[in-house]
Design a protein around this motif. Structure first.
Motif, PDB file in Angstrom:
ATOM      1  N   THR A  91       0.817  -1.199   0.000  1.00 56.41           N
ATOM      2  CA  THR A  91       0.000   0.000   0.000  1.00 56.41           C
ATOM      3  C   THR A  91       0.856   1.256   0.000  1.00 56.41           C
ATOM      4  O   THR A  91       0.333   2.348  -0.196  1.00 56.41           O
ATOM      5  N   GLY A  92       2.158   1.088   0.252  1.00 52.94           N
ATOM      6  CA  GLY A  92       3.041   2.241   0.309  1.00 52.94           C
ATOM      7  C   GLY A  92       3.142   2.831   1.706  1.00 52.94           C
ATOM      8  O   GLY A  92       3.713   3.895   1.898  1.00 52.94           O
ATOM      9  N   MET A  93       2.572   2.148   2.679  1.00 48.63           N
ATOM     10  CA  MET A  93       2.645   2.648   4.061  1.00 48.63           C
ATOM     11  C   MET A  93       4.113   2.733   4.506  1.00 48.63           C
ATOM     12  O   MET A  93       4.869   1.782   4.310  1.00 48.63           O
ATOM     13  N   LEU A 119      -6.223   1.005  10.226  1.00 49.55           N
ATOM     14  CA  LEU A 119      -6.481   0.203   9.030  1.00 49.55           C
ATOM     15  C   LEU A 119      -7.523   0.870   8.140  1.00 49.55           C
ATOM     16  O   LEU A 119      -7.459   0.776   6.915  1.00 49.55           O
ATOM     17  N   GLU A 120      -8.470   1.563   8.786  1.00 50.22           N
ATOM     18  CA  GLU A 120      -9.483   2.243   7.970  1.00 50.22           C
ATOM     19  C   GLU A 120      -8.873   3.406   7.191  1.00 50.22           C
ATOM     20  O   GLU A 120      -9.216   3.616   6.025  1.00 50.22           O
ATOM     21  N   ASP A 121      -7.963   4.118   7.825  1.00 57.04           N
ATOM     22  CA  ASP A 121      -7.198   5.151   7.104  1.00 57.04           C
ATOM     23  C   ASP A 121      -6.492   4.529   5.907  1.00 57.04           C
ATOM     24  O   ASP A 121      -6.535   5.052   4.798  1.00 57.04           O
ATOM     25  N   THR A 122      -5.814   3.430   6.207  1.00 62.11           N
ATOM     26  CA  THR A 122      -5.057   2.753   5.159  1.00 62.11           C
ATOM     27  C   THR A 122      -5.979   2.339   4.019  1.00 62.11           C
ATOM     28  O   THR A 122      -5.658   2.533   2.850  1.00 62.11           O
ATOM     29  N   ARG A 123      -7.142   1.802   4.383  1.00 59.22           N
ATOM     30  CA  ARG A 123      -8.076   1.358   3.357  1.00 59.22           C
ATOM     31  C   ARG A 123      -8.508   2.522   2.459  1.00 59.22           C
ATOM     32  O   ARG A 123      -8.543   2.387   1.238  1.00 59.22           O
ATOM     33  N   ASN A 125      -6.804   5.165   1.851  1.00 61.98           N
ATOM     34  CA  ASN A 125      -5.673   5.504   0.998  1.00 61.98           C
ATOM     35  C   ASN A 125      -5.518   4.520  -0.161  1.00 61.98           C
ATOM     36  O   ASN A 125      -5.193   4.924  -1.269  1.00 61.98           O
ATOM     37  N   VAL A 126      -5.738   3.245   0.136  1.00 64.27           N
ATOM     38  CA  VAL A 126      -5.611   2.247  -0.919  1.00 64.27           C
ATOM     39  C   VAL A 126      -6.669   2.501  -1.985  1.00 64.27           C
ATOM     40  O   VAL A 126      -6.379   2.465  -3.188  1.00 64.27           O
ATOM     41  N   ARG A 127      -7.871   2.806  -1.545  1.00 62.85           N
ATOM     42  CA  ARG A 127      -8.936   3.088  -2.525  1.00 62.85           C
ATOM     43  C   ARG A 127      -8.563   4.282  -3.391  1.00 62.85           C
ATOM     44  O   ARG A 127      -8.758   4.264  -4.607  1.00 62.85           O
ATOM     45  N   ARG A 129      -5.607   5.330  -4.065  1.00 63.67           N
ATOM     46  CA  ARG A 129      -4.517   4.953  -4.973  1.00 63.67           C
ATOM     47  C   ARG A 129      -5.033   4.141  -6.145  1.00 63.67           C
ATOM     48  O   ARG A 129      -4.584   4.304  -7.276  1.00 63.67           O
ATOM     49  N   ILE A 130      -5.990   3.259  -5.874  1.00 65.95           N
ATOM     50  CA  ILE A 130      -6.563   2.481  -6.976  1.00 65.95           C
ATOM     51  C   ILE A 130      -7.225   3.422  -7.980  1.00 65.95           C
ATOM     52  O   ILE A 130      -7.045   3.288  -9.196  1.00 65.95           O
ATOM     53  N   GLU A 132      -6.544   6.588  -8.541  1.00 67.69           N
ATOM     54  CA  GLU A 132      -5.478   7.292  -9.246  1.00 67.69           C
ATOM     55  C   GLU A 132      -4.895   6.425 -10.360  1.00 67.69           C
ATOM     56  O   GLU A 132      -4.672   6.882 -11.473  1.00 67.69           O
TER      57      GLU A 132
END
Lengths: 157, 157
Positions: A91-93, A119-123, A125-127, A129-130, A132
DNA sequence: CGCTTGCCTGGAGTGCGCTCCAAGGTTCTA
DNA sequence: TAGAACCTTGGAGCGCACTCCAGGCAAGCG
């Protein structure tokens, strides 16, 4: 040299080294006798032994077991953790944030809320990034089409 | 400190600084008079002036125009190029590869094939990354659900 | 005219995530 | 039992992508 985009993102768990001398052990040890050497874990995860030791030093691993002579013996539990860390890494974390999460996990059940928030923050961010990347994909498609039927279009790049 | 995943990936063109003092100029200059100073371009792209100068030095920019006193004057063309470079950057492509692409673009129409091949490689990589991220998303969803209805499941992390 | 602000340059510095080294102890194979 | 292959440590080094610095020129304003 072609554009090897993933060159800086070495393979991780999902890879499981299907290349030379393939011996991917998804349920690696039969039963409770799960004690892997560092090089076994390195081969399985695709991380280097150096990196595994470094992960432990910085607190990204939950205290790895040792043999009677002091050599590391990883368990299936450790493998699961490394697989998850690999996902977070994709995820790039930043490593510092992963360490933070690891600390919370070691601190026990009292940190459930904070971990979930993380994890919700991360999720999110992943969304993002997808989204983008899908945007980028559209741009690439357009440009590749342009090269395909090379019109004298207003592009120059 | 929460997991700010994108912290290492500064905002780029799509952002257009909607925060303080918002003045996003999508078609920035009315007509042919498109001559932007470095700080205007920095504000528009979200890159620092340092980075813009550095991009030029390493060959990632196609020779930026200068004013009579030697100050850079970017054009809309340059802005388009920077937007595209931003897309490539989002894919994780190393700067060296972007420079390679820029060189090909400068070399003219004879490099169409090579440029297309490069972009197709990149596209494949982007697709792979999207798939990885979707995989990761599934893992995060599962783990967040677990925290949601905190059962004494076999998880510990 | 002086002051502030912005831009110029080459080169040095920074932060991240590894990556490797040296010197030594351990374990496996023949 | 010899030798190869593997493991240990602290600390130094590396590549990438910026990021900043010093010293100086130029333009606009009261």
């Amino acid at each position: 040299m072609t554009a090897d985009i993933t060159a800086t993102v070495p393979p991780f768990a999902p890879t499981r080294r299907t290349d030379l001398c393939a011996e991917p052990p998804p349920p690696p040890r039969p039963d409770g006798q799960d004690r892997y050497t560092i090089s076994e874990v390195a081969a399985w995860t695709g991380l280097s032994a150096h990196t595994l030791r470094w992960y432990e030093r910085i607190g990204l691993m939950p205290h790895v077991d040792r043999s009677h002579t002091g050599q590391r013996r990883f368990t299936n539990r450790d493998l699961d953790w490394l697989t998850f860390v690999g996902k977070l890494r994709l995820t790039g974390m930043p490593v510092a944030d992963m360490v933070r999460y690891a600390e919370l996990a070691r601190a026990g059940a009292g940190t459930f809320e904070e971990r979930r928030a993380l994890l919700e923050d991360t999720r999110r961010n992943v969304r993002d990034r997808i989204a983008e990347l899908q945007d980028t994909l559209a741009v690439l498609d357009r440009k590749i089409d342009y090269y395909g039927c090379a019109l004298g279009a207003p592009e120059r790049d």
